[in-house]
Motif scaffolding. Sequence first.
Motif, PDB file in Angstrom:
ATOM      1  N   ARG A 101     -29.302   5.396  -3.951  1.00 49.20           N
ATOM      2  CA  ARG A 101     -28.510   6.358  -3.183  1.00 49.20           C
ATOM      3  C   ARG A 101     -27.270   6.851  -3.927  1.00 49.20           C
ATOM      4  O   ARG A 101     -26.699   7.864  -3.544  1.00 49.20           O
ATOM      5  N   THR A 102     -26.824   6.112  -4.916  1.00 49.76           N
ATOM      6  CA  THR A 102     -25.606   6.504  -5.622  1.00 49.76           C
ATOM      7  C   THR A 102     -25.956   7.106  -6.974  1.00 49.76           C
ATOM      8  O   THR A 102     -26.983   6.769  -7.580  1.00 49.76           O
ATOM      9  N   ASP A 121     -32.621   7.706 -18.367  1.00 52.38           N
ATOM     10  CA  ASP A 121     -31.979   7.862 -19.669  1.00 52.38           C
ATOM     11  C   ASP A 121     -32.010   6.580 -20.485  1.00 52.38           C
ATOM     12  O   ASP A 121     -31.962   6.614 -21.721  1.00 52.38           O
ATOM     13  N   VAL A 122     -32.060   5.445 -19.783  1.00 48.62           N
ATOM     14  CA  VAL A 122     -32.046   4.145 -20.467  1.00 48.62           C
ATOM     15  C   VAL A 122     -33.351   3.385 -20.255  1.00 48.62           C
ATOM     16  O   VAL A 122     -33.419   2.167 -20.428  1.00 48.62           O
ATOM     17  N   GLY A 123     -34.406   4.102 -19.846  1.00 50.92           N
ATOM     18  CA  GLY A 123     -35.713   3.495 -19.709  1.00 50.92           C
ATOM     19  C   GLY A 123     -35.949   2.730 -18.427  1.00 50.92           C
ATOM     20  O   GLY A 123     -36.861   1.894 -18.358  1.00 50.92           O
ATOM     21  N   LEU A 124     -35.169   3.013 -17.374  1.00 55.38           N
ATOM     22  CA  LEU A 124     -35.333   2.350 -16.093  1.00 55.38           C
ATOM     23  C   LEU A 124     -35.963   3.298 -15.079  1.00 55.38           C
ATOM     24  O   LEU A 124     -35.878   4.528 -15.220  1.00 55.38           O
ATOM     25  N   SER A 125     -36.538   2.748 -14.053  1.00 57.06           N
ATOM     26  CA  SER A 125     -37.118   3.551 -12.976  1.00 57.06           C
ATOM     27  C   SER A 125     -36.053   3.848 -11.932  1.00 57.06           C
ATOM     28  O   SER A 125     -35.251   2.975 -11.576  1.00 57.06           O
ATOM     29  N   SER A 126     -36.074   5.071 -11.424  1.00 55.34           N
ATOM     30  CA  SER A 126     -35.100   5.440 -10.394  1.00 55.34           C
ATOM     31  C   SER A 126     -35.321   4.649  -9.116  1.00 55.34           C
ATOM     32  O   SER A 126     -34.368   4.214  -8.463  1.00 55.34           O
ATOM     33  N   GLY A 127     -36.557   4.466  -8.737  1.00 55.25           N
ATOM     34  CA  GLY A 127     -36.847   3.727  -7.519  1.00 55.25           C
ATOM     35  C   GLY A 127     -36.597   4.568  -6.281  1.00 55.25           C
ATOM     36  O   GLY A 127     -35.831   5.538  -6.303  1.00 55.25           O
ATOM     37  N   ARG A 141     -20.698   5.555 -16.626  1.00 54.15           N
ATOM     38  CA  ARG A 141     -21.852   4.972 -15.922  1.00 54.15           C
ATOM     39  C   ARG A 141     -22.448   5.972 -14.936  1.00 54.15           C
ATOM     40  O   ARG A 141     -23.670   6.109 -14.830  1.00 54.15           O
ATOM     41  N   GLU A 142     -21.604   6.693 -14.219  1.00 52.13           N
ATOM     42  CA  GLU A 142     -22.091   7.586 -13.167  1.00 52.13           C
ATOM     43  C   GLU A 142     -22.767   8.835 -13.718  1.00 52.13           C
ATOM     44  O   GLU A 142     -23.499   9.508 -12.995  1.00 52.13           O
TER      45      GLU A 142
END
Length: 281
Positions: A31-32, A21-27, A14-15
């Motif tokens: 922080r992690t 990579d999976v089509g999500l926004s970092s936002g 996961r880390e």
Amino acid sequence: MDKQQLAEFLRSRRERLRPEDVGLSSGPRRRTPGLRREEVAVLAHISTEYYVRLEQGRAPRPSAEVLAGIASALLLTDAESGHLHVLAGTAPNRGGLHRRDVRPSILALLDRLPQTAGFVVSAMFEVLACNDLMAALMEDFRELAPRDRNLARRAFLDPNRSLYGVSDATEFRHHAVMRLRSAHVRYPADPAVTGLLDELLAGSPEFARLWERHDVQAATVLTKSFDHPLVGKITVDCDSLDLTDRDQTLVLYSATPGSRDAEALALLNVLGAQTFSTDSP
């Protein structure tokens, strides 16, 4: 089911992923490193609570369907997905002791390959058999005690003896860690395997660092170069064949006929034969 190893493996996979990579926004407030647990749960179509418990080593055994969803969410390779199933207890586990007896047909095959250096290694990287050309190229492992025939032990604890002028020593160490992690899952009660791992973890900071990465898939090695003291640099094709019935690997080093490397191997074969003849009683 090895809950602790499963939890550590899931966290490590996961880390390493980025949201994009999976089509999500970092936002702006992330922080992690890697994905959040709840993001993995959504992608895997399971509850966040259950996935969190898996990473904490507190969940019951997941079904094959749940594991397939997690493997897809974490973009696992085939090798990583197989490792996930073994850790979760949904794939066959060999158990017991790893085999060290080589099939007679493989031993005969090694002797019938005069222009190819060949050897067989066990699940824990002990050289179980080799032919004369391999002995001339690297070392005659047939004359050594089992402890001294282990390539992983040499690579991490006795590097000056183990390298043989080989070009990919760093890559081999990484490969060895990955294969040993898989062997540990298959033979959790084998004292030879667990003892080797304890020795490497205690004696090699590099091994310990690589072990913590939880990698299980090695890159394919197609060529390998040796800087031999008698014939100079030799670059060979490297082919590894899995002997699945005994969980062993047949490794073959060869060169293109007519090439300078093939000539060097042929010369080394002659020099090795002369040495063996001189040494024999």
